[in-house]
Design a protein around this motif. Structure first.
Motif: not given
Length: 474
Positions: A375-404
């Motif tokens: 999920l590198s450089q992915t836009k996830l702003s405002g996304a509902n990610l509650s209880h999601a699993k991101f073990g060992f995921a690549r989220l570098n430079q991702a936009n998670l502004n105001s994400a749940n």
């Protein structure tokens, strides 16, 4: 194995102030004692590798009192190391180098008790990682063999059913290879050809089953036998070939028509010329529902595959949502750069998916599995990610502004330089995560599982810390 948790925690705290030096010394000791292992790291950024080592140690020590959470993480870590070229014989040298490095940095605090505690811990960790590595290398089941295997399993009990399963599998393969959908639709409702041998076998099988049924009635109470009939009928309906279901439906309908009173309302309704065709058509419609569902799934995946290089595709969004609603796994989905704004994929299995640079703003991915996803450089702003699993995921430079991200599992995730400003991270697990350069300004980290070391290189102005206090830059 019972571990000396207090000794492990106390000794590790003494090493933390010199953590960066400790990691560098570990690899120096490893390569000096075992130069044959150095080629495994030829294309590796050693500074980043040293940080990963420290994150892993922090993860282990912080979760020693929570083995239920630690076990799956270590198994996953072992599975990942298979891809790095790590084999079981390398674990011994790693343990030796780790113990030697602890001895160098603890000096007089390196007592026999401390040594035994770390030796026991390393053995326990290695055992779990090797289990994970073993699972990763298990052979895959070939789907094409399932009908033949199933036929063998039931052959001893019911040869006719076994033959029908194999026949159905072969017929489906031939029809898929040589006939178009249009040609299949032109077939008549019922087209059955039986030679004498097949008909004889069916009759013999029916007679044998009837005799067994009579025996069971005489041996068991009638109520018990009756209870088993509906389940057996349902199983037989789905296992039997379509042509056999059509014959049985027609026969049953004819028997009912013969025994019903000619002057009754039911007889008038059933006596219509086309009624038998309608009844058989309805039965076949129900019987072929799973095949139609499979065809729908093939078409949905075809839509997703066709839109691979297309940035905006509303059809792809609908196809992915439909597949997920039917419980179809989306594991390994390859959709880099795709625009998936507002997509609704709760509980989706997106492990190992490639969604790099995609736009998932305001998406619903609650309870989704995104372990090992890119999920590198992915836009996830405002996304509902509650209880999601991101073990060992690549989220570098991702936009998670105001994400749940409440109660999300971000264990060992790469969140370097990610924008998490205003994100809800309450009760989230960030053990072992890389937060270097991550923006957590205004984020809510209350009760989150994350250490001061992991937060040390993040921007925390105005953030609510795990203990509930407000972070103020001094």
């Amino acid at each position: 194995m019972s571990l000396n948790v207090e000794v492990l925690e106390q000794s590790f705290e003494k090493v933390k102030p010199r953590a960066d030096e400790f990691a560098a010394s570990f690899y120096d000791n490893l390569f000096q004692a075992h130069p044959e292992m150095k080629p495994l790291f030829t294309k590796t950024d050693m500074k980043n590798q040293e940080k990963k080592l420290l994150s892993s140690l922090v993860l282990v020590v912080e979760n020693l009192r929570n083995p239920e959470a630690l076990e799956p993480v270590l198994k996953a870590l072992g599975a990942r190391h298979v891809g790095y070229g790590a084999i079981p014989k390398y674990y011994g040298p790693v343990g030796e180098a780790l113990l030697l490095t602890f001895e160098q940095y603890l000096v007089e605090n390196w007592t026999p008790e401390v040594k035994k505690a770390w030796l026991d811990a390393f053995r326990a960790i290695t055992g779990l990682m090797l289990k994970g590595a073993g699972k990763e290398s298990l052979p895959q089941v070939i789907q094409a063999d399932k009908p033949a295997i199933l036929a063998k399993l039931v052959q001893s009990e019911n040869p006719a059913i076994a033959k029908s399963i194999t026949l159905k599998a072969e017929t489906q393969k031939e029809s898929q290879l040589f006939k178009s959908t249009a040609e299949q639709e032109k077939k008549s409702l019922i087209s059955i050809q039986l030679d004498g041998e097949v008909l004889k076998e069916i009759i013999n099988n029916f007679t044998a089953n009837y005799q067994q049924f009579q025996t069971k009635i005489s041996e068991q109470p009638l109520s018990e036998v009756v209870k088993k009939i509906p389940r057996k009928l349902i199983d037989a309906f789905w296992i039997a070939p379509t042509w056999l279901v059509a014959i049985v439906s027609a026969v049953v309908f004819t028997v009912v028509l013969l025994i019903v009173d000619d002057n009754s309302l039911l007889a008038e309704a059933l006596g219509a010329a086309d009624t038998i065709s309608l009844v058989v058509a309805l039965v076949l419609f129900i019987k072929e529902a799973p095949d139609r569902r499979k065809q729908f799934h093939y078409q949905a995946w075809s839509t997703v595959d066709t839109a691979h290089d297309v940035k905006v595709s509303y059809a792809r969004i609908l196809a992915l949502q439909d597949l997920n609603e039917d419980g179809v796994s989306l594991r390994g989905l390859d959709a880099p750069g795709a625009e998936l704004v507002d997509i609704n994929l709760p509980h989706a299995n997106l492990s190992k998916a490639n969604l790099m640079e995609s736009d998932l703003s305001n998406a619903n991915l609650s309870y989704a599995n995104l372990d090992n996803a890119n999920l590198s450089q992915t836009k996830l702003s405002g996304a509902n990610l509650s209880h999601a699993k991101f073990g060992f995921a690549r989220l570098n430079q991702a936009n998670l502004n105001s994400a749940n991200l409440r109660s999300a599992n971000l264990v060992c995730a790469d969140l370097s330089h990610a924008n998490l400003s205003g994100a809800d991270l309450r009760d989230a697990s960030l053990s072992g995560a890389n937060l270097e350069g991550a923006y957590l300004t205004g984020a809510n980290l209350k009760n989150a599982k994350v250490s001061d070391y992991e937060l040390s290189n993040a921007f925390l102005e105005g953030a609510i810390m795990p203990n509930g206090s407000l972070f103020i830059q001094t």
